[in-house]
Design an enzyme around this catalytic site. Structure first.
Site, PDB file in Angstrom:
ATOM      1  CD  GLU A  74      18.016  15.374 -85.156  1.00  0.00           C
ATOM      2  OE1 GLU A  74      18.599  15.332 -86.286  1.00  0.00           O
ATOM      3  OE2 GLU A  74      17.373  14.500 -84.728  1.00  0.00           O
ATOM      4  CG  HIS A  95      17.152  12.268 -92.776  1.00  0.00           C
ATOM      5  ND1 HIS A  95      15.897  13.184 -92.483  1.00  0.00           N
ATOM      6  CD2 HIS A  95      17.741  12.318 -91.571  1.00  0.00           C
ATOM      7  CE1 HIS A  95      15.946  13.598 -91.353  1.00  0.00           C
ATOM      8  NE2 HIS A  95      16.806  13.103 -90.706  1.00  0.00           N
ATOM      9  CE1 TYR A 120      41.095   6.850-101.867  1.00  0.00           C
ATOM     10  CE2 TYR A 120      40.146   8.671-100.472  1.00  0.00           C
ATOM     11  CZ  TYR A 120      41.035   8.383-101.340  1.00  0.00           C
ATOM     12  OH  TYR A 120      42.256   8.936-101.750  1.00  0.00           O
ATOM     13  CG  HIS A 160      17.308   9.287 -87.789  1.00  0.00           C
ATOM     14  ND1 HIS A 160      17.372  10.096 -86.360  1.00  0.00           N
ATOM     15  CD2 HIS A 160      17.472  10.443 -88.645  1.00  0.00           C
ATOM     16  CE1 HIS A 160      17.316  11.258 -86.440  1.00  0.00           C
ATOM     17  NE2 HIS A 160      17.399  11.620 -87.646  1.00  0.00           N
TER      18      HIS A 160
END
Ligand code: 13P
Length: 211
Positions: A74, A95, A120, A160
């Site tokens: 990737e 993941h 935050y 994903h």
């Protein structure tokens, strides 16, 4: 940071993420920009918990391997983000459990998956667009990420995982941790049966972005 320091930091932060259960198996990848405009990336199919500084992939902006092991499958989406965002110094893709669980839910707001309920999340992450599902490592996924890259610091990839960016690897890791914890809180709150008190527009407007 020197190339040696970047390599050592990637090994250290990868191990830290792995030891705390934010990544497991061969999932996830990371990269960081060096001062000469080339990049250090995690090799494909490597465990982020067991990286070796001298085996990390050294690539240029065209994705050519300069030395080290074969880069992440990737790597191209990391390079697409760097091309779109000259301020981006590092990218983390995980993941991690709760962020990925959220990415598998139906009916998410594609423009900002988590409506803000902590400061935050607003300062470090929001908005969090949802990138539609495409096969991991596919050109369709790389193109989709490229189209979101100029607009967001962090992305959730449907079914994903997460992608975060920062000026340094440490800052991109901080955002990955913050996003994973925000997703965990979201499920905790939903499961508690209490209604979430979201931040108001006025409360959100008082918060400044931090890297
Ligand atoms: P790589 O091992 O090729 O980096 O792929 C891991 C991954 O996270 C795919 O989404």
């Amino acid at each position: 940071m020197t190339e040696k320091e970047v390599r050592e930091e990637m090994v250290r932060l990868g191990a830290s993420l792995f030891e705390r259960g934010l990544t497991s198996g061969n999932g996830g990848n990371m990269s960081a920009r060096l001062e000469d405009g080339t990049f250090i990336a995690t090799p494909t199919r490597s465990s982020l918990g067991r990286l070796r500084a001298e085996r990390l992939s050294h690539v240029n902006l065209s994705g050519e391997l300069l030395d080290g092991d074969r880069p992440s499958s990737e790597c191209a989406f990391h390079l697409n983000i760097y091309k779109a965002r000259p301020d981006c110094g590092a990218i983390v893709h995980l993941h991690s459990t709760h962020a990925t669980a959220l990415a598998c839910c139906e009916g998410l707001d594609p423009d900002n998956v988590i409506k803000p309920f902590t400061p935050y999340y607003v300062m470090q992450i929001a908005p969090l667009p949802l990138v539609p599902y495409h096969k991991p490592g596919s050109q369709a996924l790389f193109d989709a990420i490229a189209s979101y890259a100029p607009k967001a610091r962090c992305l959730l990839l449907a079914n994903h995982g997460l992608v975060t960016t920062g000026a340094s690897l440490e800052k991109a890791v901080n955002k990955a941790e913050e996003l994973e914890e925000t997703a965990r809180l979201f499920f905790l709150l939903k499961g508690s049966g209490s209604r979430i008190k979201y931040l108001s527009e006025q409360e959100i407007s008082q918060l400044k972005p931090i890297d």
